[in-house]
Design a protein around this motif. Structure first.
Motif, mmCIF file in Angstrom:
data_model
loop_
_atom_site.group_PDB
_atom_site.id
_atom_site.type_symbol
_atom_site.label_atom_id
_atom_site.label_comp_id
_atom_site.label_asym_id
_atom_site.label_seq_id
_atom_site.Cartn_x
_atom_site.Cartn_y
_atom_site.Cartn_z
ATOM 1 N N LYS A 127 3.148 27.492 -36.735
ATOM 2 C CA LYS A 127 3.268 26.253 -37.494
ATOM 3 C C LYS A 127 2.078 26.150 -38.449
ATOM 4 O O LYS A 127 0.926 26.233 -38.018
ATOM 5 C CB LYS A 127 3.292 25.052 -36.563
ATOM 6 N N VAL A 128 2.368 25.964 -39.740
ATOM 7 C CA VAL A 128 1.336 25.883 -40.763
ATOM 8 C C VAL A 128 1.422 24.528 -41.452
ATOM 9 O O VAL A 128 2.486 24.122 -41.914
ATOM 10 C CB VAL A 128 1.507 27.008 -41.811
ATOM 11 N N LEU A 129 0.302 23.837 -41.511
ATOM 12 C CA LEU A 129 0.202 22.567 -42.216
ATOM 13 C C LEU A 129 -0.466 22.825 -43.556
ATOM 14 O O LEU A 129 -1.549 23.400 -43.616
ATOM 15 C CB LEU A 129 -0.624 21.568 -41.411
ATOM 16 N N VAL A 130 0.178 22.411 -44.632
ATOM 17 C CA VAL A 130 -0.373 22.551 -45.976
ATOM 18 C C VAL A 130 -0.676 21.143 -46.463
ATOM 19 O O VAL A 130 0.227 20.341 -46.666
ATOM 20 C CB VAL A 130 0.613 23.253 -46.933
ATOM 21 N N THR A 131 -1.983 20.823 -46.627
ATOM 22 C CA THR A 131 -2.357 19.452 -46.986
ATOM 23 C C THR A 131 -2.793 19.302 -48.431
ATOM 24 O O THR A 131 -2.993 18.194 -48.890
ATOM 25 C CB THR A 131 -3.489 18.925 -46.093
ATOM 26 N N GLY A 132 -2.946 20.391 -49.126
ATOM 27 C CA GLY A 132 -3.332 20.313 -50.528
ATOM 28 C C GLY A 132 -2.175 20.727 -51.412
ATOM 29 O O GLY A 132 -1.164 21.238 -50.949
ATOM 30 N N LYS A 133 -2.329 20.492 -52.678
ATOM 31 C CA LYS A 133 -1.293 20.918 -53.622
ATOM 32 C C LYS A 133 -1.266 22.454 -53.648
ATOM 33 O O LYS A 133 -2.295 23.104 -53.609
ATOM 34 C CB LYS A 133 -1.602 20.376 -55.010
ATOM 35 N N ILE A 134 -0.084 23.001 -53.689
ATOM 36 C CA ILE A 134 0.092 24.451 -53.720
ATOM 37 C C ILE A 134 1.201 24.744 -54.741
ATOM 38 O O ILE A 134 2.106 23.927 -54.929
ATOM 39 C CB ILE A 134 0.460 24.999 -52.313
ATOM 40 N N SER A 135 1.124 25.880 -55.374
ATOM 41 C CA SER A 135 2.146 26.223 -56.365
ATOM 42 C C SER A 135 3.498 26.402 -55.670
ATOM 43 O O SER A 135 3.570 26.706 -54.475
ATOM 44 C CB SER A 135 1.775 27.504 -57.100
ATOM 45 N N GLU A 136 4.550 26.226 -56.426
ATOM 46 C CA GLU A 136 5.903 26.416 -55.889
ATOM 47 C C GLU A 136 6.082 27.836 -55.369
ATOM 48 O O GLU A 136 6.729 28.055 -54.352
ATOM 49 C CB GLU A 136 6.947 26.101 -56.956
ATOM 50 N N ILE A 137 5.481 28.801 -56.075
ATOM 51 C CA ILE A 137 5.583 30.198 -55.650
ATOM 52 C C ILE A 137 4.931 30.389 -54.285
ATOM 53 O O ILE A 137 5.493 31.014 -53.395
ATOM 54 C CB ILE A 137 4.945 31.141 -56.698
ATOM 55 N N GLY A 138 3.738 29.830 -54.106
ATOM 56 C CA GLY A 138 3.039 29.931 -52.825
ATOM 57 C C GLY A 138 3.816 29.280 -51.699
ATOM 58 O O GLY A 138 3.912 29.823 -50.594
ATOM 59 N N TYR A 182 4.654 20.746 -45.382
ATOM 60 C CA TYR A 182 3.950 20.503 -46.643
ATOM 61 C C TYR A 182 3.714 19.016 -46.833
ATOM 62 O O TYR A 182 4.647 18.240 -46.996
ATOM 63 C CB TYR A 182 4.762 21.086 -47.797
ATOM 64 N N ARG A 183 2.441 18.618 -46.783
ATOM 65 C CA ARG A 183 2.029 17.225 -46.963
ATOM 66 C C ARG A 183 0.869 17.195 -47.959
ATOM 67 O O ARG A 183 -0.290 17.083 -47.571
ATOM 68 C CB ARG A 183 1.602 16.618 -45.634
ATOM 69 N N PRO A 184 1.164 17.311 -49.245
ATOM 70 C CA PRO A 184 0.115 17.508 -50.246
ATOM 71 C C PRO A 184 -0.893 16.370 -50.394
ATOM 72 O O PRO A 184 -2.027 16.611 -50.775
ATOM 73 C CB PRO A 184 0.891 17.716 -51.541
ATOM 74 N N ASP A 185 -0.528 15.170 -50.073
ATOM 75 C CA ASP A 185 -1.445 14.039 -50.248
ATOM 76 C C ASP A 185 -1.741 13.334 -48.932
ATOM 77 O O ASP A 185 -2.049 12.145 -48.905
ATOM 78 C CB ASP A 185 -0.852 13.035 -51.251
ATOM 79 N N TYR A 186 -1.660 14.068 -47.850
ATOM 80 C CA TYR A 186 -1.865 13.472 -46.532
ATOM 81 C C TYR A 186 -3.331 13.089 -46.352
ATOM 82 O O TYR A 186 -4.223 13.911 -46.580
ATOM 83 C CB TYR A 186 -1.437 14.472 -45.464
ATOM 84 N N PRO A 187 -3.621 11.867 -45.931
ATOM 85 C CA PRO A 187 -5.015 11.413 -45.776
ATOM 86 C C PRO A 187 -5.760 12.184 -44.676
ATOM 87 O O PRO A 187 -5.185 12.550 -43.652
ATOM 88 C CB PRO A 187 -4.876 9.938 -45.393
ATOM 89 N N SER A 245 -11.814 20.281 -51.434
ATOM 90 C CA SER A 245 -12.221 18.878 -51.533
ATOM 91 C C SER A 245 -12.021 18.131 -50.217
ATOM 92 O O SER A 245 -12.738 17.187 -49.929
ATOM 93 C CB SER A 245 -11.449 18.175 -52.650
ATOM 94 N N LEU A 246 -11.081 18.559 -49.388
ATOM 95 C CA LEU A 246 -10.881 17.923 -48.084
ATOM 96 C C LEU A 246 -12.127 18.084 -47.230
ATOM 97 O O LEU A 246 -12.568 17.152 -46.573
ATOM 98 C CB LEU A 246 -9.665 18.523 -47.368
ATOM 99 N N VAL A 247 -12.720 19.260 -47.273
ATOM 100 C CA VAL A 247 -13.927 19.527 -46.491
ATOM 101 C C VAL A 247 -15.138 18.895 -47.156
ATOM 102 O O VAL A 247 -15.953 18.252 -46.504
ATOM 103 C CB VAL A 247 -14.160 21.045 -46.339
ATOM 104 N N ALA A 248 -15.259 19.044 -48.455
ATOM 105 C CA ALA A 248 -16.429 18.547 -49.169
ATOM 106 C C ALA A 248 -16.611 17.047 -48.993
ATOM 107 O O ALA A 248 -17.729 16.569 -48.804
ATOM 108 C CB ALA A 248 -16.316 18.885 -50.654
ATOM 109 N N SER A 249 -15.528 16.309 -49.013
ATOM 110 C CA SER A 249 -15.650 14.859 -48.894
ATOM 111 C C SER A 249 -15.754 14.381 -47.449
ATOM 112 O O SER A 249 -16.053 13.229 -47.200
ATOM 113 C CB SER A 249 -14.465 14.172 -49.592
ATOM 114 N N ASN A 250 -15.544 15.278 -46.490
ATOM 115 C CA ASN A 250 -15.582 14.898 -45.076
ATOM 116 C C ASN A 250 -16.396 15.884 -44.242
ATOM 117 O O ASN A 250 -16.137 16.071 -43.065
ATOM 118 C CB ASN A 250 -14.151 14.843 -44.524
ATOM 119 N N LYS A 251 -17.382 16.503 -44.852
ATOM 120 C CA LYS A 251 -18.120 17.606 -44.240
ATOM 121 C C LYS A 251 -18.685 17.277 -42.856
ATOM 122 O O LYS A 251 -18.604 18.065 -41.938
ATOM 123 C CB LYS A 251 -19.232 18.045 -45.167
ATOM 124 N N LYS A 252 -19.246 16.107 -42.685
ATOM 125 C CA LYS A 252 -19.882 15.773 -41.414
ATOM 126 C C LYS A 252 -18.882 15.597 -40.281
ATOM 127 O O LYS A 252 -19.226 15.749 -39.125
ATOM 128 C CB LYS A 252 -20.721 14.517 -41.563
#
Length: 71
Positions: free
Chosen positions: A3-14, A28-33, A52-59
């Motif tokens: 099972k793979v969760l995709v939380t960021g925007k990804i190209s249609e090809i990907g 696929y949940r591109p804008d999941y909080p 950006s998911l990691v950068a904004s929530n690093k701690k």
């Protein structure tokens, strides 16, 4: 089955490449909080996300990360 969760925007090809794999179930949940990701992450074998998911929530990022840079 993985099972793979995709939380960021990804190209249609990907996304199509992931969906074609018979051993991968893609959620696929591109804008999941971020806080919601933390609640469901244990249900997945892999998570694909934007830096950006990691950068904004690093701690509070609860798992090890590595990044693949794309051209």
């Amino acid at each position: 089955m993985f099972k793979v969760l995709v939380t960021g925007k990804i190209s249609e090809i990907g996304l199509e490449i992931l969906k074609k794999e018979k051993d991968i179930e893609t959620d696929y949940r591109p804008d999941y909080p971020y806080q919601e990701v933390l609640k469901i992450i244990s249900n997945y074998d892999c998570i694909l996300f934007q830096k950006s998911l990691v950068a904004s929530n690093k701690k509070s990022f609860p798992f090890s990360t590595f990044f693949l840079n794309t051209l």
